[in-house]
Design an enzyme around this catalytic site. Structure first.
Site, PDB file in Angstrom:
ATOM      1  N   SER A 189       0.848  -1.184   0.000  1.00  0.00           N
ATOM      2  CA  SER A 189       0.000   0.000   0.000  1.00  0.00           C
ATOM      3  C   SER A 189       0.884   1.233   0.000  1.00  0.00           C
ATOM      4  CB  SER A 189      -0.921   0.007   1.218  1.00  0.00           C
ATOM      5  OG  SER A 189      -1.849   1.066   1.133  1.00  0.00           O
ATOM      6  N   HIS A 203      -2.408   7.095  -4.981  1.00  0.00           N
ATOM      7  CA  HIS A 203      -2.585   6.007  -4.027  1.00  0.00           C
ATOM      8  C   HIS A 203      -2.659   4.702  -4.793  1.00  0.00           C
ATOM      9  CE1 HIS A 203      -5.344   3.036  -2.110  1.00  0.00           C
ATOM     10  NE2 HIS A 203      -4.468   3.183  -1.144  1.00  0.00           N
ATOM     11  N   GLY A 332      -4.020  -1.798  15.116  1.00  0.00           N
ATOM     12  CA  GLY A 332      -2.880  -2.039  14.245  1.00  0.00           C
ATOM     13  C   GLY A 332      -1.760  -1.028  14.464  1.00  0.00           C
ATOM     14  N   GLU A 335       1.619   4.030  13.033  1.00  0.00           N
ATOM     15  CA  GLU A 335       2.511   4.738  12.116  1.00  0.00           C
ATOM     16  C   GLU A 335       2.298   4.274  10.674  1.00  0.00           C
ATOM     17  OE1 GLU A 335       4.433   7.297  12.705  1.00  0.00           O
ATOM     18  OE2 GLU A 335       3.813   7.296  14.807  1.00  0.00           O
ATOM     19  N   SER A 336       2.067   2.981  10.498  1.00  0.00           N
ATOM     20  CA  SER A 336       1.853   2.457   9.151  1.00  0.00           C
ATOM     21  C   SER A 336       0.447   2.766   8.657  1.00  0.00           C
ATOM     22  CB  SER A 336       2.097   0.944   9.134  1.00  0.00           C
ATOM     23  OG  SER A 336       3.450   0.660   9.421  1.00  0.00           O
TER      24      SER A 336
END
Length: 373
Positions: A189, A203, A332, A335-336
């Protein structure tokens, strides 16, 4: 059954013939944790994506562990044939990691000096990921390219969050059978935010997902699917760019690209090849546009409009993007998950661009989709 539609406004994965060719980047690919790959989709369509506090009712799958080195693979062959390097899982991991390397090389080459920061992490239950972010470069305000390969068991709440509300299992009902769900999920991603208002945001994500029967639901079918897409989000419209890369508020996030979900009614090998081709098309589809627009002069007015559009981008991602909301609901890696957000954005109450202006043309195209080619 999944459906697929092709629109002439969405044939996007080819280089611009009139654009300067960016530096050739050697890619070995045969071909973002940004858990947008943890999504059970419903249809295929072309369209115009440390420590932390868990939100209420969040269910953490497992906390990640920082690693000092990249492993050659996140799979453990001791877990069985499905985890061998020659399996679909193994080849999909190779594809997304090759694609990550290829895109990051191209992004750094276009920037001319900026370098990606890399974080490698693992999960005790199985798998891990590689997060890469370039910030405050010459061309890029922020560029994130993440891969994840995770597996194990997830709570039924996470499974329901990953699946669309319309999805049902003929032989199981997790609303009444709350056992943990064995799963495998792999994906790449990325969100790329250039500094120049005339250079569009991009994106893309491509993912592969499997689930097995919960322990308390014997006989439930094993499921698998592919999903992903690439879409362009400009602040200003250049028709040649949009024709090349064409896709709450009654408007689209951007002007389009390709998007597919719930692809599981074809041969796995064919779908793996399809996802590979899509991932390989990102650099030649996008970098020529950046090369054309990155040095175009702009004013404070142009920059302010870009910031307003980025505010909308943040709005869409936090409110509507299923991958983002899934990651936040399941605790989750923050940061990601939030790497997709730009460094800066702007909101103004009830902002309306002047009718007929270049800004108005962009907003009109987002509200009233058109055929670009």
């Amino acid at each position: 059954m999944p459906t697929a539609t092709l629109s002439s406004s969405s044939l996007t994965l080819f280089p611009l013939s009139s654009s300067p060719t960016p530096p050739r980047i050697p890619c070995t690919s045969t071909t973002l944790t940004f858990p947008s790959f943890l999504v059970k989709p419903t249809s295929v369509r072309m369209m115009g994506r440390g420590s932390h506090i868990l939100p209420p009712k969040a269910v953490a799958i497992e906390k990640e562990t920082p690693e000092s080195e990249r492993p050659s693979t996140f799979l453990r062959e001791s877990d069985g044939d499905n985890y061998s390097l020659s399996s679909v899982r193994g080849r999909f991991e190779k594809m997304i990691r090759d694609a990550q390397d290829c895109v990051c090389q191209a992004i750094e080459a276009a920037d001319g000096g900026g370098k990606f920061k890399e974080d490698v992490w693992s999960r005790p239950g199985g798998g891990g990921g590689i997060s890469r972010v370039l910030q405050d470069g010459a061309v890029w305000e922020k560029a994130g390219v993440n891969v994840s390969v995770v597996y194990g068991v997830m709570p039924p709440e996470a499974y329901r969050a990953a699946k669309p509300a319309s999805s049902t299992d003929s032989s199981s009902d997790l609303n009444h059978k709350p056992g943990p769900v064995p799963f495998f999920a792999a994906g790449i991603s990325s969100v790329l935010h250039p500094k120049n208002p005339f250079a569009p945001t991009l994106h893309f994500n491509y993912r592969y997902f499997e689930t097995d029967a919960p322990k308390d639901t014997p006989g439930a079918p094993r499921q698998w699917w592919f999903g992903g897409g690439t879409d362009l989000t400009p602040a200003y419209i250049f028709e040649e760019d949009v024709k090349h890369f064409h896709s709450h508020r009654g408007e689209r996030r951007g002007l389009g690209g390709i998007f597919f979900d719930d692809l599981n009614d074809y041969d796995q090998e064919m779908l793996l090849s399809f996802a590979t081709e899509c991932a390989n098309s990102v650099v030649p589809a996008y970098l020529p546009i950046i090369e054309k627009r990155k040095d175009v002069p702009f004013t404070d007015h142009h920059k302010a409009w870009q910031q307003l559009r980025r505010g909308r981008y943040v709005e869409f991602n936090l409110v509507y993007d299923r991958g983002t909301t899934f990651g936040l609901k399941t605790g989750g890696r923050i940061e990601s998950i939030l790497v997709s957000l730009p460094l800066t954005a702007r909101w103004e109450y009830d902002h309306q661009p002047e009718e007929g202006s270049e800004e108005w043309k962009l907003l009109d195209a987002c509200i009233n989709p058109k055929e670009w080619i």
